[in-house]
Scaffold this motif. Sequence first.
Motif, PDB file in Angstrom:
ATOM      1  N   SER A 224      38.732  49.626  49.940  1.00 12.36           N
ATOM      2  CA  SER A 224      39.103  48.222  49.735  1.00 12.36           C
ATOM      3  C   SER A 224      37.884  47.319  49.593  1.00 12.36           C
ATOM      4  CB  SER A 224      39.968  47.734  50.904  1.00 12.36           C
ATOM      5  OG  SER A 224      41.193  48.440  50.952  1.00 12.36           O
ATOM      6  N   SER A 226      34.424  45.918  47.587  1.00  6.52           N
ATOM      7  CA  SER A 226      33.891  45.752  46.243  1.00  6.52           C
ATOM      8  C   SER A 226      32.850  44.641  46.224  1.00  6.52           C
ATOM      9  CB  SER A 226      35.017  45.413  45.256  1.00  6.52           C
ATOM     10  OG  SER A 226      34.506  45.143  43.962  1.00  6.52           O
ATOM     11  N   ARG A 228      32.746  42.874  43.367  1.00  7.51           N
ATOM     12  CA  ARG A 228      33.300  42.109  42.247  1.00  7.51           C
ATOM     13  C   ARG A 228      34.431  41.216  42.735  1.00  7.51           C
ATOM     14  NH1 ARG A 228      33.121  47.439  40.333  1.00  7.51           N
ATOM     15  NH2 ARG A 228      31.556  47.837  38.708  1.00  7.51           N
ATOM     16  N   ALA A 230      36.776  39.920  40.957  1.00 10.38           N
ATOM     17  CA  ALA A 230      38.035  40.326  40.321  1.00 10.38           C
ATOM     18  C   ALA A 230      38.751  41.382  41.149  1.00 10.38           C
ATOM     19  CB  ALA A 230      37.765  40.842  38.911  1.00 10.38           C
ATOM     20  N   ASP A 231      37.998  42.273  41.788  1.00  7.22           N
ATOM     21  CA  ASP A 231      38.619  43.302  42.625  1.00  7.22           C
ATOM     22  C   ASP A 231      39.239  42.680  43.870  1.00  7.22           C
ATOM     23  OD1 ASP A 231      37.857  45.231  40.826  1.00  7.22           O
ATOM     24  OD2 ASP A 231      36.050  45.800  41.929  1.00  7.22           O
ATOM     25  N   LEU A 233      40.566  39.768  44.060  1.00  2.00           N
ATOM     26  CA  LEU A 233      41.801  39.103  43.651  1.00  2.00           C
ATOM     27  C   LEU A 233      42.948  40.079  43.403  1.00  2.00           C
ATOM     28  CD1 LEU A 233      40.456  36.356  41.213  1.00  2.00           C
ATOM     29  CD2 LEU A 233      41.162  36.079  43.597  1.00  2.00           C
ATOM     30  N   LYS A 234      42.630  41.341  43.154  1.00  2.00           N
ATOM     31  CA  LYS A 234      43.678  42.333  42.903  1.00  2.00           C
ATOM     32  C   LYS A 234      44.448  42.706  44.165  1.00  2.00           C
ATOM     33  CE  LYS A 234      41.245  44.496  39.012  1.00  2.00           C
ATOM     34  NZ  LYS A 234      40.481  45.701  38.585  1.00  2.00           N
ATOM     35  N   HIS A 235      43.883  42.443  45.332  1.00  2.52           N
ATOM     36  CA  HIS A 235      44.519  42.842  46.587  1.00  2.52           C
ATOM     37  C   HIS A 235      45.590  41.834  46.999  1.00  2.52           C
ATOM     38  CE1 HIS A 235      41.768  46.147  47.584  1.00  2.52           C
ATOM     39  NE2 HIS A 235      40.791  45.377  47.141  1.00  2.52           N
ATOM     40  N   ALA A 236      46.796  42.313  47.177  1.00  5.37           N
ATOM     41  CA  ALA A 236      47.848  41.430  47.698  1.00  5.37           C
ATOM     42  C   ALA A 236      47.557  41.070  49.147  1.00  5.37           C
ATOM     43  CB  ALA A 236      49.205  42.120  47.581  1.00  5.37           C
ATOM     44  N   ARG A 238      45.104  39.990  51.076  1.00  6.16           N
ATOM     45  CA  ARG A 238      43.785  39.353  51.138  1.00  6.16           C
ATOM     46  C   ARG A 238      43.886  38.039  51.891  1.00  6.16           C
ATOM     47  NH1 ARG A 238      45.172  38.094  45.620  1.00  6.16           N
ATOM     48  NH2 ARG A 238      45.137  35.826  45.276  1.00  6.16           N
TER      49      ARG A 238
END
Length: 518
Positions: A224, A226, A228, A230-231, A233-236, A238
């Motif tokens: 989990s 990164s 980045r 963008a990575d 933001l991909k995690h629900a 967070r």
Amino acid sequence: MRLNRTLRHWRIWAFITAIVLWPHAASAEDIAPDRMAAALSKLEALAEGVVADGGVPGLAIGVVHDDKVVFLKGFGRRQAGKPEAVDADTVFQIASLSKPVSATIVAALVGEKIVSWDSRIADLDPAFRLADPYPTSELTVRDLFSHRSGLPGTAGDDLESIGYDRAEILHRLRFVPPLSSFRAGYSYSNFGLTEGATAAAKPTGKPWEEVAEEKLYRPLGMTSTSSRYADFLKHANRAELHVKADGVWAARIKRDPDAQAPAGGVSSTARDLSQWVRLVLGNGVYDGKPLIAADALAETHVPLMTRGRNPVSGSESFYGLGWNVEFGRHGLSWGHAGAFSVGARTLVTLFPEQKLGIVVVANAFSTGVPEGLSESFADMAFDGTVEKDWVKAWDDAYASLFGPAVAAAKATYAAPSSPASPAGPASTYTGRYFNDFIGDAVVSGEGDALVLKLGPGGARSYSLEHFDRDMFLTYPDAETPDAPSGVSFVLGPDGKASAMTVEFLDANHLGTLARVGD
């Protein structure tokens, strides 16, 4: 060669001397199981209490002892006012806690002989320049990770705030005059360290973000984690960033730190960071296997630059390579804090002699909760009792740092000393301005107001409110929207502005731009 060897011996001697001569160093005896159990119980209760009292909306904690994760838990909410709870797998933006993580990644490169801590930046990244030629030619990865390049601490942060990317910011550092002589002063620099990390990665032919995954995140199973945005933001699952709005925590600001990813752009979880803590306390060994050369990693903990005393605990504090090194109430510790003024607070503290470490990640600023919990836990683990209310002590310290600055700005621009003089017509100020560091700035008239546009393509807009004569105010900080900053104009012989000084970009005396056209 002889000089390098002498310097290396001096660093090792300084390190050993500090440990031997420090009068209150704790013994390396292990912490008894019942003491540890009581400390963890107290830590859990304190964390529950600070969240219940509104100290932060949410936080997560990991504790490692003797190569085992002995505590891992989340508390509170990912976002204030919403039901989703923080757990051990909630992803937080860890801000400057990224620095020791990045130092570990560079240590992996050093251990593999891809680069050295003493590799010169001129060899790794020949396009990079400082203001003066001698430091440019001699600057090393070690210099940048120990903040002794001479760069002012805020250099580059100002450009990031108006929308410039990493490459452009690093290019423009050549226009920044040094704050101190080369290697003579400590000045904490996000973009200095960022250059050190990205330059160290260049021999691999891969971007920093990919090197970080290859050398640290994947080998440790930090799935989990990164570098980045963008990575993240991909995690629900967070955590949102929070600041106080009218005394209440509010998630209203986003922070994309990609430009300074090695210095402040890592996102991670308490679970993942606990694995990194295991690696560091294990001197580069993870799950019984050597992952990073011990000597390369050990160099990150050698105290190179003095930082004075810890403002709350009073411990003697130094900086190594991406790590604070302190000699305090419980002996030797390695640590680092992180903060985004738009809503993040993080901390790692390691006691290497006891193989003990704690990491705290929280989703709010400003708060001393991470330090307060860490100090309280250490007191319980070492002494069996908490010396004082450390959360309050650290909260007070943060309040004393940031509250007066906002109050001073408000006082400065409360009202003109005499009745305000009127501004000139809009055409007096409108036009294009420029300097090498900030680049283009455009002042335009929009309706009855003036607007200042800064950054690439005018990426950031700031309304200008007349204050007095040729002085205007703007409010550049989203987290302190009521804190004014001045924008002043100097008129030329033709009655039009010939120059403009933007106060919030002038920390390094580079905020004055000359008019270059209407």
